[in-house]
Design an enzyme around this catalytic site. Structure first.
Site, PDB file in Angstrom:
ATOM      1  N   ARG A  35     -27.938 -26.853  21.329  1.00 26.85           N
ATOM      2  CA  ARG A  35     -28.236 -25.440  21.063  1.00 26.85           C
ATOM      3  C   ARG A  35     -26.963 -24.702  20.700  1.00 26.85           C
ATOM      4  NH1 ARG A  35     -33.152 -23.189  23.419  1.00 26.85           N
ATOM      5  NH2 ARG A  35     -33.961 -24.689  24.915  1.00 26.85           N
ATOM      6  N   LYS A  51     -37.155 -12.784  33.067  1.00 26.93           N
ATOM      7  CA  LYS A  51     -36.855 -11.845  34.158  1.00 26.93           C
ATOM      8  C   LYS A  51     -36.418 -10.493  33.607  1.00 26.93           C
ATOM      9  CE  LYS A  51     -38.356 -14.465  35.882  1.00 26.93           C
ATOM     10  NZ  LYS A  51     -38.807 -15.839  35.682  1.00 26.93           N
ATOM     11  N   GLY A 176     -54.038 -21.117  31.068  1.00 27.82           N
ATOM     12  CA  GLY A 176     -53.326 -21.672  32.225  1.00 27.82           C
ATOM     13  C   GLY A 176     -52.828 -20.576  33.159  1.00 27.82           C
ATOM     14  N   ILE A 180     -45.869 -19.660  34.346  1.00 19.93           N
ATOM     15  CA  ILE A 180     -45.536 -19.029  33.069  1.00 19.93           C
ATOM     16  C   ILE A 180     -46.631 -18.052  32.647  1.00 19.93           C
ATOM     17  CG2 ILE A 180     -45.235 -19.457  30.587  1.00 19.93           C
ATOM     18  CD1 ILE A 180     -43.707 -21.966  31.255  1.00 19.93           C
ATOM     19  N   GLU A 199     -58.352 -20.473  33.100  1.00 20.16           N
ATOM     20  CA  GLU A 199     -57.766 -21.520  33.940  1.00 20.16           C
ATOM     21  C   GLU A 199     -58.790 -22.628  34.211  1.00 20.16           C
ATOM     22  OE1 GLU A 199     -54.864 -22.569  35.449  1.00 20.16           O
ATOM     23  OE2 GLU A 199     -56.126 -24.109  36.362  1.00 20.16           O
ATOM     24  N   HIS A 441     -32.783  -2.730  60.369  1.00 21.74           N
ATOM     25  CA  HIS A 441     -33.894  -1.823  60.122  1.00 21.74           C
ATOM     26  C   HIS A 441     -33.402  -0.658  59.288  1.00 21.74           C
ATOM     27  CE1 HIS A 441     -37.549   0.447  60.819  1.00 21.74           C
ATOM     28  NE2 HIS A 441     -36.808   1.494  61.129  1.00 21.74           N
TER      29      HIS A 441
HETATM   30  P1  NAI Z   1     -48.145 -24.890  35.535  1.00 22.01           P
HETATM   31  O1  NAI Z   1     -48.252 -26.334  35.781  1.00 22.01           O
HETATM   32  O2  NAI Z   1     -47.518 -23.991  36.546  1.00 22.01           O
HETATM   33  O3  NAI Z   1     -49.609 -24.300  35.245  1.00 22.01           O
HETATM   34  C1  NAI Z   1     -50.430 -24.766  34.185  1.00 22.01           C
HETATM   35  C2  NAI Z   1     -51.868 -24.340  34.417  1.00 22.01           C
HETATM   36  O4  NAI Z   1     -52.642 -24.637  33.264  1.00 22.01           O
HETATM   37  C3  NAI Z   1     -52.516 -25.087  35.580  1.00 22.01           C
HETATM   38  O5  NAI Z   1     -53.073 -24.143  36.473  1.00 22.01           O
HETATM   39  C4  NAI Z   1     -53.568 -25.955  34.900  1.00 22.01           C
HETATM   40  O6  NAI Z   1     -54.706 -26.183  35.706  1.00 22.01           O
HETATM   41  C5  NAI Z   1     -53.908 -25.124  33.655  1.00 22.01           C
HETATM   42  N1  NAI Z   1     -54.519 -25.886  32.552  1.00 22.01           N
HETATM   43  C6  NAI Z   1     -54.133 -27.097  32.086  1.00 22.01           C
HETATM   44  N2  NAI Z   1     -54.921 -27.467  31.025  1.00 22.01           N
HETATM   45  C7  NAI Z   1     -55.817 -26.476  30.830  1.00 22.01           C
HETATM   46  C8  NAI Z   1     -56.912 -26.282  29.902  1.00 22.01           C
HETATM   47  N3  NAI Z   1     -57.223 -27.171  28.949  1.00 22.01           N
HETATM   48  N4  NAI Z   1     -57.647 -25.140  29.996  1.00 22.01           N
HETATM   49  C9  NAI Z   1     -57.347 -24.215  30.952  1.00 22.01           C
HETATM   50  N5  NAI Z   1     -56.346 -24.349  31.830  1.00 22.01           N
HETATM   51  C10 NAI Z   1     -55.562 -25.465  31.788  1.00 22.01           C
HETATM   52  O7  NAI Z   1     -47.405 -24.774  34.123  1.00 22.01           O
HETATM   53  P2  NAI Z   1     -46.654 -23.578  33.387  1.00 22.01           P
HETATM   54  O8  NAI Z   1     -47.073 -22.258  33.915  1.00 22.01           O
HETATM   55  O9  NAI Z   1     -46.823 -23.867  31.939  1.00 22.01           O
HETATM   56  O10 NAI Z   1     -45.143 -23.802  33.814  1.00 22.01           O
HETATM   57  C11 NAI Z   1     -44.467 -25.007  33.428  1.00 22.01           C
HETATM   58  C12 NAI Z   1     -43.364 -25.338  34.379  1.00 22.01           C
HETATM   59  O11 NAI Z   1     -42.327 -24.390  34.322  1.00 22.01           O
HETATM   60  C13 NAI Z   1     -43.847 -25.413  35.803  1.00 22.01           C
HETATM   61  O12 NAI Z   1     -43.408 -26.592  36.389  1.00 22.01           O
HETATM   62  C14 NAI Z   1     -43.237 -24.211  36.461  1.00 22.01           C
HETATM   63  O13 NAI Z   1     -42.925 -24.464  37.818  1.00 22.01           O
HETATM   64  C15 NAI Z   1     -41.988 -23.970  35.621  1.00 22.01           C
HETATM   65  N6  NAI Z   1     -41.679 -22.543  35.626  1.00 22.01           N
HETATM   66  C16 NAI Z   1     -41.193 -21.983  36.763  1.00 22.01           C
HETATM   67  C17 NAI Z   1     -40.953 -20.642  36.836  1.00 22.01           C
HETATM   68  C18 NAI Z   1     -40.473 -20.059  38.115  1.00 22.01           C
HETATM   69  O14 NAI Z   1     -39.994 -20.797  38.953  1.00 22.01           O
HETATM   70  N7  NAI Z   1     -40.590 -18.747  38.326  1.00 22.01           N
HETATM   71  C19 NAI Z   1     -41.178 -19.746  35.690  1.00 22.01           C
HETATM   72  C20 NAI Z   1     -41.736 -20.436  34.576  1.00 22.01           C
HETATM   73  C21 NAI Z   1     -41.953 -21.779  34.551  1.00 22.01           C
END
Ligand code: NAI
Length: 462
Positions: A35, A51, A176, A180, A199, A441
């Protein structure tokens, strides 16, 4: 051609942290990054820009909903979208520039370009081949694709495109209800978009303590997000700049459609290891496309290691950072240890949601005797003053020994509050240890102490 003790491939939170630690331990270190800027997905198109957007839109929400109550009168601000994106870009630049400074300070060589590993001990970047006694793959992850859904990063976007939209959409479908989807869904809901989340499972945020997930869904619904659960997305079509999402309800197989200006695909991420030449090297992979490693992050090929999103475990920046430090320390001859039972998870919506350790569901499945100490933020004076009385702290402790097994917080600054519990868990503390620690407090953290008290003879303000 240069010669290194260790080359990290990828300058995300795993690679750059590992590279700095290795240099601090006296090793000669290179870090390959293709990158334009350092910091990987997290700093460039992930944690940090999201954020900034969450902060800006939370301020807007406060102005629209709470300023008048506090006697702050006047028109709520209007949104200058270009300026908001430029604030986000400045935030990225400050952070990525910061890593460049740290590389210089620690004498880590930034090898610019994309790496391949022609053989153990060698890293090829462009026409240059560098020698490295140890090679650490820290190449991160990319958005997983969904069959029938073509991402163009304009109308159908991943988190990357969602942080760069030309204008604020009036309608948005989020596929989903994971981290994210909910973080970025919140951003656009606060900006006035009509946001619908689809979802697959019957609950949001898979793996989260079920009580917290239910409360979280209620709060987000109040903020305007609409949820369709138990629905499997079948495909997305784009016509005239609008996208139509087709999904099947799992309960009766009926098919429905929904149309929106923007569709955010947030159905998980997968390791990004293409182009490294792992197959040719014979590096063993898991069925899920992750690199197989032992407890020291070594692959089956001597001298090649892997960390972060490329290996098993939660895809979190801080998990990658810990592994980066650990792999560096291991290579330098130390005996590091990452405690995978104490890795916090945070969702930076408002309110924030944070967790560490076991959920109630996990403890039930294990048949473990446990107790629950819960305290609502409604009983916390600071939270009430700051319009943050919704939510709670929940601590799970062993019924016999009182040792803390897990904690779940939904409420103000949850992502910061969780850490005193992490430290307590790291030291094998009992809930009583937290309860007997004096907490200033008025602070939100008193709610943590009250939840710990609730594991014993009872909270005071509930
Ligand atoms: P995720 O794994 O958290 O959630 C994906 C969701 O999509 C699940 O609930 C799943 O059941 C759903 N899904 C899958 N296929 C589907 C379909 N065909 N139709 C409807 N729903 C469906 O994944 P996400 O949110 O994309 O995040 C990816 C990674 O990035 C994760 O491991 C997450 O922990 C990480 N991340 C962490 C953050 C944080 O720590 N604040 C912020 C952003 C991402």
């Amino acid at each position: 051609m240069s010669s290194y003790d260790v080359i990290f491939i990828g300058a995300g939170p795993g690679g750059y942290v590992g590279a700095i630690r290795a240099a601090q331990l006296g090793l000669k270190v290179g870090c390959v990054e293709g990158r334009e800027t350092l910091g990987g997905t997290c700093l460039n198109v992930g944690c940090i820009p999201s954020k900034a957007m969450l902060h800006a839109t939370h301020m807007l929400h406060e102005a629209e909903h709470n300023f008048a109550t506090m006697g702050l009168k006047g028109k709520a601000p209007s949104v200058d979208w270009k300026q908001m994106l430029s604030y986000k870009d400045d935030t990225i630049a400050q952070n990525t520039g910061g890593i460049e400074f740290l590389f210089e300070k620690n004498k880590v060589d930034w090898i610019k370009g994309w790496a391949t590993i022609p053989e153990a001990g060698k890293v090829k970047v462009g026409d240059d081949v560098h020698e490295a006694k140890h090679i650490v793959i820290a190449s991160g992850s990319q958005a997983a694709s969904l069959p029938g859904v073509e991402v163009d990063e304009k109308t159908v976007v991943t988190s990357t495109g969602a942080l760069e939209l030309g204008k604020i959409p009036k309608t948005m479908v989020v596929i989903g209800a994971g981290v994210i989807g909910l973080e970025l869904g919140s951003v656009y809901a606060r900006l006035g978009a009509d946001v619908s989340v689809i979802e697959y499972l019957d609950a949001i945020t898979p793996g989260m303590d079920a009580e917290v997930a239910r409360q979280f869904q209620k709060m987000l619904t109040k903020q305007g997000l609409k949820f369709t659960l138990g629905a499997a997305v079948q495909g997305v079509t784009v016509k005239g700049g609008k996208a139509t999402v087709t999904y099947k309800l799992r309960k009766d197989d009926s098919e429905e459609t929904i149309t929106a200006d923007t569709v955010l695909v947030a159905t998980g991420r997968k390791p990004y290891t293409e182009g490294l030449g792992l197959k040719e090297l014979g590096v063993e992979m898991t069925e899920r496309g992750q690199i197989k490693t032992d407890s020291k992050y070594a692959t089956n090929v001597p001298g090649i290691y892997a960390i972060g999103d490329t290996i098993a475990g939660p895809m979190l920046a801080h998990k990658a950072e810990d592994e980066g430090m650990a792999v560096a320390e291991g290579i330098a001859g130390q005996h590091p240890h990452v405690n995978y039972n104490v890795i916090p998870g945070v969702i930076y919506t408002h309110p924030e949601v944070a967790n560490v350790g076991a959920t109630e569901e996990m403890l039930k499945e294990e048949g473990r005797a446990y107790k629950v100490g819960k305290f609502p933020f409604m009983g916390n004076a600071r939270a009430k003053a700051n319009f943050s009385g919704e939510g709670f702290v929940k601590i799970l402790a062993d019924k016999e020994t009182d040792r803390i097994l897990g904690a779940h917080i939904i409420g103000p600054m949850a992502g910061d509050l969780i850490h005193e519990i992490c430290v307590a868990m790291e030291f094998g503390a009992a809930a009583e240890d937290l309860a007997r620690t004096c907490h200033a407090h008025p602070t939100y953290s008193e709610a943590v102490r009250e939840a710990a008290l609730a594991c014993g003879d009872g909270a005071i303000h509930a």
